[in-house]
Design a protein around this motif. Structure first.
Motif, PDB file in Angstrom:
ATOM      1  N   ASP A 161     -81.658 -30.606 -36.665  1.00  0.00           N
ATOM      2  CA  ASP A 161     -80.298 -30.530 -36.135  1.00  0.00           C
ATOM      3  C   ASP A 161     -79.883 -31.698 -35.254  1.00  0.00           C
ATOM      4  OD1 ASP A 161     -79.754 -28.127 -37.378  1.00  0.00           O
ATOM      5  OD2 ASP A 161     -80.551 -26.923 -35.725  1.00  0.00           O
ATOM      6  N   VAL A 162     -80.800 -32.567 -34.853  1.00  0.00           N
ATOM      7  CA  VAL A 162     -80.424 -33.620 -33.915  1.00  0.00           C
ATOM      8  C   VAL A 162     -79.364 -34.532 -34.526  1.00  0.00           C
ATOM      9  CG1 VAL A 162     -81.201 -35.626 -32.615  1.00  0.00           C
ATOM     10  CG2 VAL A 162     -82.608 -33.569 -32.677  1.00  0.00           C
ATOM     11  N   GLY A 163     -79.602 -35.018 -35.737  1.00  0.00           N
ATOM     12  CA  GLY A 163     -78.650 -35.911 -36.391  1.00  0.00           C
ATOM     13  C   GLY A 163     -77.270 -35.303 -36.545  1.00  0.00           C
ATOM     14  N   PRO A 164     -77.159 -34.089 -37.135  1.00  0.00           N
ATOM     15  CA  PRO A 164     -75.842 -33.466 -37.290  1.00  0.00           C
ATOM     16  C   PRO A 164     -75.132 -33.170 -35.967  1.00  0.00           C
ATOM     17  CG  PRO A 164     -77.425 -32.456 -38.777  1.00  0.00           C
ATOM     18  CD  PRO A 164     -78.202 -33.352 -37.872  1.00  0.00           C
ATOM     19  N   PRO A 290     -75.583 -43.617 -18.652  1.00  0.00           N
ATOM     20  CA  PRO A 290     -76.670 -43.868 -17.697  1.00  0.00           C
ATOM     21  C   PRO A 290     -77.596 -42.672 -17.503  1.00  0.00           C
ATOM     22  CG  PRO A 290     -74.574 -43.538 -16.546  1.00  0.00           C
ATOM     23  CD  PRO A 290     -74.266 -43.582 -18.011  1.00  0.00           C
ATOM     24  N   GLY A 291     -78.873 -42.908 -17.738  1.00  0.00           N
ATOM     25  CA  GLY A 291     -79.887 -41.908 -17.415  1.00  0.00           C
ATOM     26  C   GLY A 291     -80.241 -40.951 -18.519  1.00  0.00           C
ATOM     27  N   HIS A 292     -79.252 -40.427 -19.234  1.00  0.00           N
ATOM     28  CA  HIS A 292     -79.544 -39.444 -20.284  1.00  0.00           C
ATOM     29  C   HIS A 292     -78.349 -39.302 -21.215  1.00  0.00           C
ATOM     30  CE1 HIS A 292     -76.970 -36.741 -17.951  1.00  0.00           C
ATOM     31  NE2 HIS A 292     -76.926 -35.977 -19.028  1.00  0.00           N
ATOM     32  N   MET A 293     -78.573 -38.605 -22.314  1.00  0.00           N
ATOM     33  CA  MET A 293     -77.498 -38.236 -23.236  1.00  0.00           C
ATOM     34  C   MET A 293     -77.636 -36.766 -23.562  1.00  0.00           C
ATOM     35  SD  MET A 293     -76.708 -39.599 -27.135  1.00  0.00           S
ATOM     36  CE  MET A 293     -75.927 -41.138 -26.647  1.00  0.00           C
ATOM     37  N   THR A 294     -76.570 -36.002 -23.384  1.00  0.00           N
ATOM     38  CA  THR A 294     -76.562 -34.587 -23.745  1.00  0.00           C
ATOM     39  C   THR A 294     -76.099 -34.451 -25.183  1.00  0.00           C
ATOM     40  OG1 THR A 294     -76.115 -33.890 -21.465  1.00  0.00           O
ATOM     41  CG2 THR A 294     -75.612 -32.314 -23.216  1.00  0.00           C
ATOM     42  N   VAL A 295     -76.985 -33.953 -26.049  1.00  0.00           N
ATOM     43  CA  VAL A 295     -76.665 -33.741 -27.451  1.00  0.00           C
ATOM     44  C   VAL A 295     -76.016 -32.374 -27.637  1.00  0.00           C
ATOM     45  CG1 VAL A 295     -77.622 -33.647 -29.794  1.00  0.00           C
ATOM     46  CG2 VAL A 295     -78.575 -35.242 -28.113  1.00  0.00           C
TER      47      VAL A 295
END
Length: 331
Positions: A161-164, A290-295
């Motif tokens: 599911d990460v890509g979609p 910066p720091g992170h990305m929320t998927v």
């Protein structure tokens, strides 16, 4: 109790686990998975097959802090110094060029001891040789949150599911991340080995192949306790790129030949380990993130690591703090 999975037992992952434990205490159960046989990531310490030789740091060599980071991250540095994990670097390093850097530290027990310190403080359940190939959301109740701290190209390769879930903008941001690549050699010597040069580490400018050499017990001022010295050799980035897709065992004699040109009276080691760092240091970070990305917000699926800051100790601290902020409001 919230169940959190952190993928990657490097510095960002171990720090994130430690900070979650200190912030949420018994409210969280933390699990850390890593595909390698030991914790550390790019702060790995390799041991000789023969116990008569000193271990060698194959990845990160020492920690440099700017005055600003030494102040803003003082609590982390103070903790590690008090625990004996860090100590000031005071050996001769030939060719070291410093700008505004004023604090350098080494790890007398090897760079991986720094990661292991934070993992120990976290109380996390650590599972090694656990290779994550995909992430599925909604089919399993195993974890309430997942944190991905592996290199960005490996995140993009995950199945499931990460890509979609990634937006077009997020995928473009991650696609733009670039890393340097290099090879590292660890040479392990017998106890009677003697080196004729005075330095603990040296930056090399006269070779297209080799960029850095270090003698680990000298660099760390650690007591070899009857063990022979170890030496680490890092290649240049252009050499790493040129030979990246070759087998490391075929590249090893090329590096060794160049090493003995630089140090013709170097004793013969009793064993040699060659490692390929495909993702050595981040050259181009994730922009505007910066720091992170929320998927995904619920359940939290977040990405972090030095690709979201910069490739050093303080960059990993910044990312771990950012991940903590993203997670604690949801757990």
């Amino acid at each position: 109790m919230s169940r959190v999975l952190i993928v990657g037992a490097g510095l960002t992952g171990s720090l994130c686990a430690c900070l979650l434990r200190r912030e949420l205490q018994s409210k969280v159960h933390i699990v850390v998975w890593d595909k390698s046989r030991g914790a550390g990531g790019r702060m790995s310490t390799s041991r000789s097959p023969d116990p008569s030789s000193h271990p060698a740091d194959l990845g990160a060599q020492y920690i440099s802090a700017t005055p600003a980071y030494a102040q803003s991250h003082q609590s982390f540095y103070s903790e590690l110094l008090a625990a004996g994990v860090l100590k000031p670097l005071d050996c001769i390093i030939e060719g070291l060029k410093q700008k505004d850097i004023s604090y350098n530290y080494v790890t007398p027990l090897g760079m991986s001891s720094l990661v292991k310190h934070f993992l120990s403080e976290s109380g996390a359940d650590l599972f090694l040789e656990r290779h994550v190939t995909g992430v599925k959301v909604g089919e399993s109740e195993t974890f309430d949150a997942v944190v991905l701290t592996m290199p960005v190209p490996q995140i993009l390769q995950l199945e499931g599911d990460v890509g979609p879930l990634l937006s077009v903008q997020q995928k473009q941001q991650l696609d733009g991340v670039a890393y340097s690549s290099r090879f590292a050699l660890a040479l392990f010597f017998p106890p009677d080995a003697v080196f004729s040069f005075p330095w603990g580490a040296r930056y090399v400018s006269e070779s297209d192949c080799i960029r850095y050499i270090a003698v680990d017990p000298r660099k760390c001022r650690s007591d070899p306790a009857g063990r022979g010295p170890s030496m680490v050799v890092h290649t240049s980035v252009p050499f790493g790129v040129e030979h990246l897709e070759e087998d490391k065992e075929e590249v090893k004699p090329v590096i060794l030949q160049e090493l003995y040109k630089l140090l013709p009276d170097l004793p013969q080691p009793i064993s040699i380990k060659c490692h390929k760092w495909r993702y050595s240091q981040v050259l181009t970070t994730v922009p505007d993130c910066p720091g992170h990305m929320t998927v995904l917000n619920q359940p939290p699926l977040v990405c972090g690591g030095d690709a979201f800051t910069h490739s050093n100790f303080d960059g990993c601290v910044e990312s771990a703090l950012s991940l903590l902020g993203a997670l604690k409001s949801s757990l």
